[in-house]
Structures are given as C-alpha cells and as structure tokens.
Design a protein around this motif. Structure first.
Motif, PDB file in Angstrom:
ATOM      1  N   ILE A  30      30.213  18.847  -0.141  1.00 30.82           N
ATOM      2  CA  ILE A  30      29.557  17.546  -0.281  1.00 30.82           C
ATOM      3  C   ILE A  30      30.420  16.499   0.407  1.00 30.82           C
ATOM      4  O   ILE A  30      31.524  16.182  -0.042  1.00 30.82           O
ATOM      5  CB  ILE A  30      29.349  17.178  -1.773  1.00 30.82           C
ATOM      6  CG1 ILE A  30      28.502  18.235  -2.471  1.00 30.82           C
ATOM      7  CG2 ILE A  30      28.689  15.808  -1.883  1.00 30.82           C
ATOM      8  CD1 ILE A  30      27.089  18.377  -1.951  1.00 30.82           C
ATOM      9  N   THR A  79      30.401  23.495  -2.410  1.00 29.42           N
ATOM     10  CA  THR A  79      29.152  23.657  -3.157  1.00 29.42           C
ATOM     11  C   THR A  79      28.159  24.523  -2.399  1.00 29.42           C
ATOM     12  O   THR A  79      27.397  25.288  -2.995  1.00 29.42           O
ATOM     13  CB  THR A  79      28.533  22.273  -3.434  1.00 29.42           C
ATOM     14  OG1 THR A  79      29.493  21.471  -4.129  1.00 29.42           O
ATOM     15  CG2 THR A  79      27.281  22.390  -4.270  1.00 29.42           C
ATOM     16  N   CYS A 101      24.484  14.253  -4.359  1.00 29.36           N
ATOM     17  CA  CYS A 101      23.805  15.524  -4.661  1.00 29.36           C
ATOM     18  C   CYS A 101      22.311  15.310  -4.890  1.00 29.36           C
ATOM     19  O   CYS A 101      21.479  16.106  -4.436  1.00 29.36           O
ATOM     20  CB  CYS A 101      24.434  16.176  -5.893  1.00 29.36           C
ATOM     21  SG  CYS A 101      26.064  16.875  -5.615  1.00 29.36           S
ATOM     22  N   ARG A 140      29.255  10.970  -6.059  1.00 27.37           N
ATOM     23  CA  ARG A 140      29.010  12.386  -5.786  1.00 27.37           C
ATOM     24  C   ARG A 140      27.701  12.846  -6.406  1.00 27.37           C
ATOM     25  O   ARG A 140      26.934  13.604  -5.794  1.00 27.37           O
ATOM     26  CB  ARG A 140      30.171  13.230  -6.316  1.00 27.37           C
ATOM     27  CG  ARG A 140      30.120  14.686  -5.852  1.00 27.37           C
ATOM     28  CD  ARG A 140      31.331  15.451  -6.318  1.00 27.37           C
ATOM     29  NE  ARG A 140      31.290  16.831  -5.879  1.00 27.37           N
ATOM     30  CZ  ARG A 140      32.022  17.354  -4.913  1.00 27.37           C
ATOM     31  NH1 ARG A 140      32.867  16.577  -4.242  1.00 27.37           N
ATOM     32  NH2 ARG A 140      31.932  18.633  -4.591  1.00 27.37           N
ATOM     33  N   GLY A 180      19.916  16.964  -2.327  1.00 28.24           N
ATOM     34  CA  GLY A 180      19.099  18.036  -2.896  1.00 28.24           C
ATOM     35  C   GLY A 180      17.618  17.751  -2.782  1.00 28.24           C
ATOM     36  O   GLY A 180      16.826  18.629  -2.405  1.00 28.24           O
ATOM     37  N   ASP A 212      26.823  21.916  -7.861  1.00 29.49           N
ATOM     38  CA  ASP A 212      28.014  21.110  -7.654  1.00 29.49           C
ATOM     39  C   ASP A 212      28.797  20.921  -8.950  1.00 29.49           C
ATOM     40  O   ASP A 212      30.030  20.953  -8.953  1.00 29.49           O
ATOM     41  CB  ASP A 212      27.625  19.747  -7.081  1.00 29.49           C
ATOM     42  CG  ASP A 212      28.835  18.914  -6.699  1.00 29.49           C
ATOM     43  OD1 ASP A 212      29.571  19.337  -5.790  1.00 29.49           O
ATOM     44  OD2 ASP A 212      29.046  17.862  -7.331  1.00 29.49           O
ATOM     45  N   ASP A 238      30.656  11.857  -0.871  1.00 31.78           N
ATOM     46  CA  ASP A 238      31.052  11.579  -2.246  1.00 31.78           C
ATOM     47  C   ASP A 238      31.794  10.249  -2.367  1.00 31.78           C
ATOM     48  O   ASP A 238      32.765  10.126  -3.110  1.00 31.78           O
ATOM     49  CB  ASP A 238      31.910  12.722  -2.796  1.00 31.78           C
ATOM     50  CG  ASP A 238      33.104  13.029  -1.904  1.00 31.78           C
ATOM     51  OD1 ASP A 238      33.198  12.431  -0.812  1.00 31.78           O
ATOM     52  OD2 ASP A 238      33.936  13.857  -2.310  1.00 31.78           O
ATOM     53  N   LEU A 279      20.941  21.472  -6.571  1.00 31.13           N
ATOM     54  CA  LEU A 279      22.201  21.084  -5.931  1.00 31.13           C
ATOM     55  C   LEU A 279      23.156  20.441  -6.933  1.00 31.13           C
ATOM     56  O   LEU A 279      24.374  20.687  -6.899  1.00 31.13           O
ATOM     57  CB  LEU A 279      21.930  20.130  -4.766  1.00 31.13           C
ATOM     58  CG  LEU A 279      23.153  19.767  -3.914  1.00 31.13           C
ATOM     59  CD1 LEU A 279      23.844  21.015  -3.391  1.00 31.13           C
ATOM     60  CD2 LEU A 279      22.761  18.856  -2.758  1.00 31.13           C
ATOM     61  N   LEU A 280      22.631  19.625  -7.844  1.00 32.50           N
ATOM     62  CA  LEU A 280      23.498  18.976  -8.833  1.00 32.50           C
ATOM     63  C   LEU A 280      24.128  20.005  -9.772  1.00 32.50           C
ATOM     64  O   LEU A 280      25.329  19.924 -10.078  1.00 32.50           O
ATOM     65  CB  LEU A 280      22.699  17.952  -9.630  1.00 32.50           C
ATOM     66  CG  LEU A 280      23.497  17.126 -10.650  1.00 32.50           C
ATOM     67  CD1 LEU A 280      24.593  16.330  -9.957  1.00 32.50           C
ATOM     68  CD2 LEU A 280      22.584  16.195 -11.438  1.00 32.50           C
ATOM     69  N   ALA A 294      25.673  15.980   2.892  1.00 31.02           N
ATOM     70  CA  ALA A 294      25.862  17.230   2.142  1.00 31.02           C
ATOM     71  C   ALA A 294      26.480  18.361   2.938  1.00 31.02           C
ATOM     72  O   ALA A 294      26.788  19.404   2.362  1.00 31.02           O
ATOM     73  CB  ALA A 294      24.512  17.696   1.596  1.00 31.02           C
TER      74      ALA A 294
END
Length: 328
Positions: free
Chosen positions: A185, A307, A61, A57, A65, A293, A188, A289-290, A252
């Motif tokens: 997401i 997310t 991300c 995951r 991202g 999330d 993952d 994005l990380l 994503a």
C-alpha cells in the motif's frame, strides 16, 4: 440472497473491519481508547497513531479496494468472462512499466512524484488500447477469448521488463519499484490521498452509465437492436476502467485479483443489474483489501510482507477454481 440482506451483512462487516483496522496494529488500542481518539479525549501519541498512521492507510485501502473491485466488474462485463481483472489483462503492468521509466529518467524529488499519476495513466491507456486493437474483429466486434489471451500475454511481457528498467537506479527508487510490484500500500499518507477526488469523479461517471453496461451483457444482436453503439460503449468502458486502474495503482501498488474476487462474488450474491452490482462490488473490493491489509499489519508485524501478496494467496486459488469451472 436478497439485495437488502446482502448490503446489511456486508455493510456490517465493512464497519466492523474499519473499526478493527483503526484499533489493531503494532500499537493496539481498545475500543474505549479508540472512542477517546474520535471524541478528542486521547493522548497526543494515540491521536498520532490513528490520524497520521492508520486512518490514511484505511482510506487508501477503501479507495483502492473499491476501485479495483469496480474495474474487475467492468472488465468482466466487457469480456463476458469472470477471469478478467486489471492485473491479469496487463493494465497494471503497463502503468508500472511507464512508472519504472519515469523513476529511471526523472530526477528524484517532488516533480517526479507529481508526474507519476500522469505517467501511470498513459501507460495503462496505451496497454488497454493495444489489447483492444489486437482483440478486435471485423466490424469492431470484440473477441473475448482473444482479449483475455492478449492481455495475459502482454502482462507477462511487461511485468518481466520492469525490473531491468530500474536495475541501475539509486536504492530509493529501486525500493519504491519493488514495493510497487509486490503490492505494498503506497498511499498510506494524506498527500497520496489527493488522488481521491479524481477517483470519486470516475466512480460517478461509471455509475451514471450503468444502463449502458447492462446492455453490454446482452448478445451483440440484441444490443444493436436496442440502439447501442457497441464500439463506442466498449471503448468508453475500457477508457474509464484504464483511468480508474492507472490512478489506483499509484495508491495501492500492483495488487491483483481484487477485481476478479469482488466482481465474481457480486455476481453470485447480487445477480442484478449494474446499478446494484456496482456498489455491491465496490463494497466487496474495499472489504477484501481492508481485511487483507489489517491481517498483514496485525499478525505479520516486522515481516514487511506486502498486502498484495496476502491478496494473491487468496485470489490465485480462486482464479484456478474459476478456470477449472470454465472448462466444464
């Protein structure tokens, strides 16, 4: 802010975010336990949580991202407009509509899942080509304002067409499409990350063309005087961006505003050429994005909030701020 200071600060935040993302979640790990996992001294349960649940995951991300941030920068370069983003210009929606058709008419199974990247790419390319043709003026010059308006209009039309297409399919397919639309997401797991090599190749091709993108930021007369084929350069930029976005949304989902946020922030902090702005934007996109999330997984446990909604809560006000600023 100097380039060195920007990358030092952002890089440090990036590393901290990766560590926290691996440690935080429904089953929290402290730093010692995380170190044990990385050195092969942890329990099977801890290894499973990190290597099978969280690491795929986190990588999804980071890949998504960075790719969405990069696509936003390229679209802002193409249109000379800080409001440009793959979500607002309809590329996401075009990919999503063809995914919806494939979910409705293809049998559920491995064939369907393997076909989704190709279907997504076709949808994204068709929409971006349509927008480009509609926004093109005489002698292949591009009208940036018309490009944005056409993209937003097509995005609205296509987005509202997705759910009716999958309105009468089995529950598993409908759930997948709803998750996709809301920006969950999707990649993952290690299988979904098989798209990573294609994204890395696209990153390399885009970075290789950094100088051409610098020329696109100049006035058309200046670019032509320097020997740039504007029509070809814009077409190639849009083609690469559409490929990048269409592959990314498989991982994503329909996440918007990452490109707008990362592209505009890189211009504020690192107002240099694309050779510097490309890695800066990708780093910012991956970081945004990380963090979004990680916040979702840590503080909204049990709420199944995608997310993409968290990103939109941040990005929508920023989009309105840029619109207001552009009016002055």
């Amino acid at each position: 802010m100097t380039k060195k200071r920007f990358f030092l600060i952002t890089g440090s935040l990036f590393i901290i975010s990766v560590v926290l993302s691996l440690a935080l979640g429904n089953a929290k790990l402290d730093l010692i336990e995380l170190w044990d996992v990385m050195t092969g001294q942890a329990t099977p349960a801890q290894n499973f949580v990190v290597f099978e649940l969280r690491m795929p995951r986190v990588l999804a991300c980071l890949l998504a991202g960075a790719s969405l941030g990069l696509s936003g920068l390229l679209l802002q370069t193409l249109t000379q407009n800080p409001l440009a983003d793959s979500g607002t210009l309809g590329i996401n929606a075009g990919a999503g509509l063809l995914i919806a058709f494939s979910l409705r008419y293809l049998p559920q199974g491995s064939y369907m899942s393997q076909s989704l990247p190709l279907v997504s790419v076709i949808g994204g390319l068709l929409v971006s080509w349509s927008i480009y043709q509609l926004a093109k003026k005489q002698q292949s010059t591009l009208d940036p304002i018309k490009f944005i308006i056409t993209g937003v209009t097509l995005s609205a039309i296509l987005s509202t067409s997705i759910l009716p297409v999958v309105g009468h399919v089995e529950q598993a397919k409908l759930t997948y499409m709803i998750d996709w639309l809301s920006g969950k997401i999707m990649g993952d797991n290690w299988t979904s990350l098989s798209l990573a090599p294609l994204l890395l190749i696209l990153w390399g091709l885009i970075y290789y063309r950094s100088r051409i993108f610098d020329l696109l930021t100049l006035a058309e007369e200046s670019s032509l005087a320097l020997g740039l084929d504007l029509h070809k350069a814009r077409r190639d930029l849009l083609f690469l961006t559409s490929l990048l976005v269409s592959l990314t949304v498989i991982i994503a989902g329909n996440i918007v505003f990452i490109g707008l946020l990362a592209g505009h922030m890189s211009q504020l902090f690192v107002p240099a050429g694309h050779r510097v702005r490309i890695p800066a934007t990708m780093l910012l996109g991956a970081l945004i994005l990380l963090v979004a999330d990680t916040l979702t997984r840590t503080f909204l446990i049990g709420n199944t909030l995608p997310t993409g909604i968290v990103v939109s809560v941040i990005g929508a006000p920023y989009f309105l701020f840029l619109m207001k600023k552009a009016q002055h």
